[in-house]
Design an enzyme around this catalytic site. Structure first.
Site, PDB file in Angstrom:
ATOM      1  N   GLU A 185       3.225   1.014   6.699  1.00 17.50           N
ATOM      2  CA  GLU A 185       3.409   0.628   5.442  1.00 17.50           C
ATOM      3  C   GLU A 185       3.514  -1.036   5.253  1.00 17.50           C
ATOM      4  OE1 GLU A 185       2.855   0.443   2.346  1.00 17.50           O
ATOM      5  OE2 GLU A 185       4.262   1.532   1.366  1.00 17.50           O
ATOM      6  N   ARG A 217      -0.622  10.186   1.513  1.00 14.89           N
ATOM      7  CA  ARG A 217       0.925   9.697   1.440  1.00 14.89           C
ATOM      8  C   ARG A 217       1.970  10.711   1.986  1.00 14.89           C
ATOM      9  NH1 ARG A 217       5.000   7.725  -3.348  1.00 14.89           N
ATOM     10  NH2 ARG A 217       6.403   6.573  -1.904  1.00 14.89           N
ATOM     11  N   HIS A 218       2.881  10.043   2.527  1.00 18.29           N
ATOM     12  CA  HIS A 218       3.859  11.082   3.286  1.00 18.29           C
ATOM     13  C   HIS A 218       4.844  11.720   2.218  1.00 18.29           C
ATOM     14  CE1 HIS A 218       7.167   7.968   2.250  1.00 18.29           C
ATOM     15  NE2 HIS A 218       6.176   7.005   2.582  1.00 18.29           N
ATOM     16  N   ARG A 231       8.252   9.412   8.919  1.00 20.46           N
ATOM     17  CA  ARG A 231       7.851  10.342   7.890  1.00 20.46           C
ATOM     18  C   ARG A 231       6.448  10.332   7.807  1.00 20.46           C
ATOM     19  NH1 ARG A 231       9.378   4.792   6.679  1.00 20.46           N
ATOM     20  NH2 ARG A 231       8.047   3.652   5.146  1.00 20.46           N
ATOM     21  N   HIS A 274       1.149   5.162   3.867  1.00 25.99           N
ATOM     22  CA  HIS A 274       2.272   5.031   2.872  1.00 25.99           C
ATOM     23  C   HIS A 274       1.794   4.624   1.459  1.00 25.99           C
ATOM     24  CE1 HIS A 274       4.818   5.332   6.375  1.00 25.99           C
ATOM     25  NE2 HIS A 274       3.864   4.733   7.032  1.00 25.99           N
TER      26      HIS A 274
END
Length: 221
Positions: A85, A10-11, A61, A153
């Site tokens: 996402e 995940r970012h 991101r 995401h």
């Protein structure tokens, strides 16, 4: 052929994460804490997983988080819009309280695990399918001794893992989401085995206490 290992990362943190706002597909950059998280997480991930290929959502991101890791391995990040996402339509940019106030019935359905009939909200099934397709497409170009790192995401990764484990993302809700710059490790099953992937580790990070991780390096002083 397929990669033997898939790591889903995940970012790092954004201002929307810090403010508890639903990001969806709004292209929000990392904040100061997020940039620190990306570097610390990249060092930890590189120590345990050496990717042959790094792919990421095309949102900034995710791209910046992926780049921090890829630099350790002298690799380029491959962008893929299929790794974005889950879209939350009209809800994007709002807090949970704001969504509940404006769409109380749809919010209640969402929080109970259902599919809300709100404008632009992508279903978990659609998200899971596009994520699975993107992940497996990149994995197919690698060998059994190689590792694919996918930077994406929170909700998208949850739906992807659920589907890769052979479960229905619209029904099964047994997987807790990842913290920022935490990852899940999946390993390919044997030939003909079902499901084709097995979860080895979940929500692994750089080893900081969660309160320090969420507040950044100043909290260590």
């Amino acid at each position: 052929m397929t990669a033997g290992t898939i790591v889903l990362l995940r970012h790092a943190r954004t201002a929307y994460n810090a403010g508890l706002r639903l990001q969806g597909q709004i292209d929000i950059p990392l904040d100061e804490v997020g940039r620190w998280q990306a570097e610390q997480g990249a060092t930890a991930l590189a120590a345990s997983h050496k990717a042959s290929l790094v792919v990421a959502s095309d949102l900034q991101r995710a791209q910046d988080t992926a780049a921090a890791y890829a630099r350790h391995l002298d690799l380029e990040v491959v962008p893929d819009a299929g790794l974005r996402e889950r879209s939350f339509g009209d809800w994007e940019g709002l807090t949970d309280a704001e969504i509940a106030e404006r769409w109380p019935e749809e919010h209640a359905v969402w929080r109970s695990g259902g599919e809300p009939a709100a404008n632009g909200v992508e279903s978990k099934e659609v998200t899971a399918r596009r994520m699975e397709e993107a992940v497996l497409r990149h994995a197919a170009g690698l060998g059994s001794g190689e590792t694919l790192v996918v930077v994406s995401h929170g909700s998208a990764i949850t739906q992807a893992i659920t589907r890769l484990l052979g479960l229905d993302p619209t029904v099964w809700r047994g997987l807790h989401g990842l913290h920022n710059v935490h990852w899940s490790h999946l390993r390919a099953s044997g030939p003909g085995a079902s499901p084709a992937w097995r979860l080895v580790a979940h929500n692994v990070g750089a080893g900081y206490p969660l309160d320090t991780w969420q507040s950044g390096p100043e909290s260590r002083q």
